[in-house]
Write a protein that holds these residues in place. Structure first.
Motif, mmCIF file in Angstrom:
data_model
loop_
_atom_site.group_PDB
_atom_site.id
_atom_site.type_symbol
_atom_site.label_atom_id
_atom_site.label_comp_id
_atom_site.label_asym_id
_atom_site.label_seq_id
_atom_site.Cartn_x
_atom_site.Cartn_y
_atom_site.Cartn_z
ATOM 1 N N TYR A 22 64.463 58.097 41.442
ATOM 2 C CA TYR A 22 63.788 56.842 41.118
ATOM 3 C C TYR A 22 64.710 55.701 41.513
ATOM 4 O O TYR A 22 65.892 55.700 41.177
ATOM 5 C CB TYR A 22 63.447 56.737 39.632
ATOM 6 C CG TYR A 22 62.870 55.379 39.281
ATOM 7 C CD1 TYR A 22 61.563 55.055 39.608
ATOM 8 C CD2 TYR A 22 63.649 54.418 38.650
ATOM 9 C CE1 TYR A 22 61.041 53.809 39.315
ATOM 10 C CE2 TYR A 22 63.133 53.164 38.346
ATOM 11 C CZ TYR A 22 61.835 52.871 38.679
ATOM 12 O OH TYR A 22 61.314 51.630 38.395
ATOM 13 N N LYS A 23 64.146 54.740 42.223
ATOM 14 C CA LYS A 23 64.902 53.564 42.633
ATOM 15 C C LYS A 23 64.097 52.350 42.222
ATOM 16 O O LYS A 23 62.962 52.175 42.672
ATOM 17 C CB LYS A 23 65.110 53.570 44.146
ATOM 18 C CG LYS A 23 65.928 52.409 44.658
ATOM 19 C CD LYS A 23 66.166 52.527 46.144
ATOM 20 C CE LYS A 23 67.037 51.391 46.633
ATOM 21 N NZ LYS A 23 67.293 51.491 48.076
ATOM 22 N N GLY A 24 64.653 51.538 41.330
ATOM 23 C CA GLY A 24 63.917 50.361 40.896
ATOM 24 C C GLY A 24 64.432 49.787 39.601
ATOM 25 O O GLY A 24 65.607 49.921 39.261
ATOM 26 N N GLU A 25 63.512 49.177 38.863
ATOM 27 C CA GLU A 25 63.852 48.464 37.638
ATOM 28 C C GLU A 25 63.657 49.366 36.412
ATOM 29 O O GLU A 25 62.759 50.206 36.379
ATOM 30 C CB GLU A 25 62.987 47.219 37.513
ATOM 31 C CG GLU A 25 63.207 46.242 38.665
ATOM 32 C CD GLU A 25 62.235 45.091 38.644
ATOM 33 O OE1 GLU A 25 62.681 43.979 38.294
ATOM 34 O OE2 GLU A 25 61.055 45.309 38.958
ATOM 35 N N TRP A 26 64.527 49.142 35.421
ATOM 36 C CA TRP A 26 64.521 49.909 34.175
ATOM 37 C C TRP A 26 64.505 48.943 32.994
ATOM 38 O O TRP A 26 65.047 47.849 33.057
ATOM 39 C CB TRP A 26 65.800 50.730 34.046
ATOM 40 C CG TRP A 26 66.022 51.745 35.099
ATOM 41 C CD1 TRP A 26 66.574 51.551 36.338
ATOM 42 C CD2 TRP A 26 65.706 53.128 35.030
ATOM 43 N NE1 TRP A 26 66.624 52.719 37.023
ATOM 44 C CE2 TRP A 26 66.094 53.714 36.237
ATOM 45 C CE3 TRP A 26 65.142 53.935 34.048
ATOM 46 C CZ2 TRP A 26 65.944 55.063 36.500
ATOM 47 C CZ3 TRP A 26 64.991 55.279 34.309
ATOM 48 C CH2 TRP A 26 65.384 55.835 35.520
ATOM 49 N N ASP A 29 65.572 52.472 29.106
ATOM 50 C CA ASP A 29 65.599 53.842 29.620
ATOM 51 C C ASP A 29 64.282 54.298 30.254
ATOM 52 O O ASP A 29 64.105 55.474 30.520
ATOM 53 C CB ASP A 29 66.010 54.828 28.518
ATOM 54 C CG ASP A 29 67.021 55.855 29.006
ATOM 55 O OD1 ASP A 29 67.775 55.568 29.946
ATOM 56 O OD2 ASP A 29 67.050 56.963 28.437
ATOM 57 N N LEU A 30 63.348 53.379 30.492
ATOM 58 C CA LEU A 30 62.061 53.704 31.116
ATOM 59 C C LEU A 30 61.886 52.907 32.401
ATOM 60 O O LEU A 30 62.414 51.806 32.538
ATOM 61 C CB LEU A 30 60.900 53.372 30.168
ATOM 62 C CG LEU A 30 60.858 54.132 28.855
ATOM 63 C CD1 LEU A 30 59.772 53.546 27.957
ATOM 64 C CD2 LEU A 30 60.605 55.611 29.092
ATOM 65 N N TYR A 31 61.112 53.455 33.344
ATOM 66 C CA TYR A 31 60.746 52.695 34.541
ATOM 67 C C TYR A 31 59.951 51.482 34.079
ATOM 68 O O TYR A 31 59.003 51.605 33.311
ATOM 69 C CB TYR A 31 59.863 53.510 35.489
ATOM 70 C CG TYR A 31 60.286 54.931 35.764
ATOM 71 C CD1 TYR A 31 61.620 55.283 35.880
ATOM 72 C CD2 TYR A 31 59.341 55.925 35.915
ATOM 73 C CE1 TYR A 31 61.992 56.595 36.149
ATOM 74 C CE2 TYR A 31 59.699 57.234 36.186
ATOM 75 C CZ TYR A 31 61.018 57.561 36.299
ATOM 76 O OH TYR A 31 61.380 58.860 36.561
ATOM 77 N N THR A 36 60.249 52.761 43.031
ATOM 78 C CA THR A 36 59.732 53.858 43.848
ATOM 79 C C THR A 36 60.213 55.168 43.248
ATOM 80 O O THR A 36 61.404 55.358 43.017
ATOM 81 C CB THR A 36 60.220 53.736 45.302
ATOM 82 O OG1 THR A 36 59.862 52.449 45.811
ATOM 83 C CG2 THR A 36 59.589 54.798 46.180
ATOM 84 N N LEU A 37 59.254 56.057 43.006
ATOM 85 C CA LEU A 37 59.547 57.375 42.475
ATOM 86 C C LEU A 37 59.265 58.396 43.564
ATOM 87 O O LEU A 37 58.180 58.411 44.146
ATOM 88 C CB LEU A 37 58.669 57.662 41.256
ATOM 89 C CG LEU A 37 58.825 59.031 40.599
ATOM 90 C CD1 LEU A 37 60.236 59.209 40.027
ATOM 91 C CD2 LEU A 37 57.786 59.215 39.510
ATOM 92 N N GLU A 51 55.059 54.041 45.031
ATOM 93 C CA GLU A 51 55.770 52.771 45.170
ATOM 94 C C GLU A 51 54.912 51.687 44.548
ATOM 95 O O GLU A 51 53.778 51.491 44.965
ATOM 96 C CB GLU A 51 56.011 52.474 46.651
ATOM 97 C CG GLU A 51 56.659 51.134 46.896
ATOM 98 C CD GLU A 51 56.751 50.831 48.385
ATOM 99 O OE1 GLU A 51 57.863 50.680 48.865
ATOM 100 O OE2 GLU A 51 55.684 50.748 49.032
ATOM 101 N N GLY A 52 55.446 51.027 43.526
ATOM 102 C CA GLY A 52 54.659 49.979 42.893
ATOM 103 C C GLY A 52 55.177 49.613 41.527
ATOM 104 O O GLY A 52 56.354 49.789 41.212
ATOM 105 N N SER A 53 54.261 49.136 40.703
ATOM 106 C CA SER A 53 54.599 48.652 39.369
ATOM 107 C C SER A 53 54.600 49.775 38.346
ATOM 108 O O SER A 53 53.781 50.693 38.413
ATOM 109 C CB SER A 53 53.588 47.585 38.936
ATOM 110 O OG SER A 53 53.666 46.464 39.778
ATOM 111 N N PHE A 54 55.526 49.657 37.401
ATOM 112 C CA PHE A 54 55.634 50.587 36.291
ATOM 113 C C PHE A 54 55.630 49.797 34.989
ATOM 114 O O PHE A 54 56.101 48.658 34.930
ATOM 115 C CB PHE A 54 56.945 51.370 36.359
ATOM 116 C CG PHE A 54 56.992 52.406 37.436
ATOM 117 C CD1 PHE A 54 56.600 53.706 37.194
ATOM 118 C CD2 PHE A 54 57.445 52.073 38.706
ATOM 119 C CE1 PHE A 54 56.656 54.674 38.188
ATOM 120 C CE2 PHE A 54 57.504 53.028 39.712
ATOM 121 C CZ PHE A 54 57.105 54.326 39.448
#
Length: 92
Positions: A22-26, A29-31, A36-37, A51-54
């Motif tokens: 997983y590369k992105g914002e946290w 401890d959660l996306y 991008t997962l 790839e998108g919003s979590f």
């Protein structure tokens, strides 16, 4: 960044299995936010990418879903499910 033993901010996490990343914002401890997962699905479609919003660790908002490098869905997600407006792509 790790805050109080929880991932928070922006970064890349490599899962122990070696197939997932997983590369992105946290947040807590959660996306959370944009990311991008990447993972591998032996039972279904091979290499998978979202790839998108979590939100709270789930695909939520606008996102794209790829299987083996080909886009399959581009649209809205709610709690990890395709929901709302979107485009489905199929071979053939």
């Amino acid at each position: 960044m790790v805050t109080w033993n929880k991932k928070h901010g922006t970064g890349t996490y490599y899962f122990a299995d070696g197939f997932c990343k997983y590369k992105g914002e946290w947040k807590n401890d959660l996306y959370e936010g944009f990311g991008t997962l990447y993972y591998h699905d032996n039972n279904k479609e091979g290499d998978i990418e979202y790839e998108g919003s979590f939100k709270k660790g789930l695909a939520h908002g606008e996102g794209k879903y790829y299987a083996d490098g080909a886009i399959e869905y581009d649209g809205e997600w709610v709690k990890d499910k395709r929901e709302g407006f979107g485009k489905v792509y199929q071979d053939g």
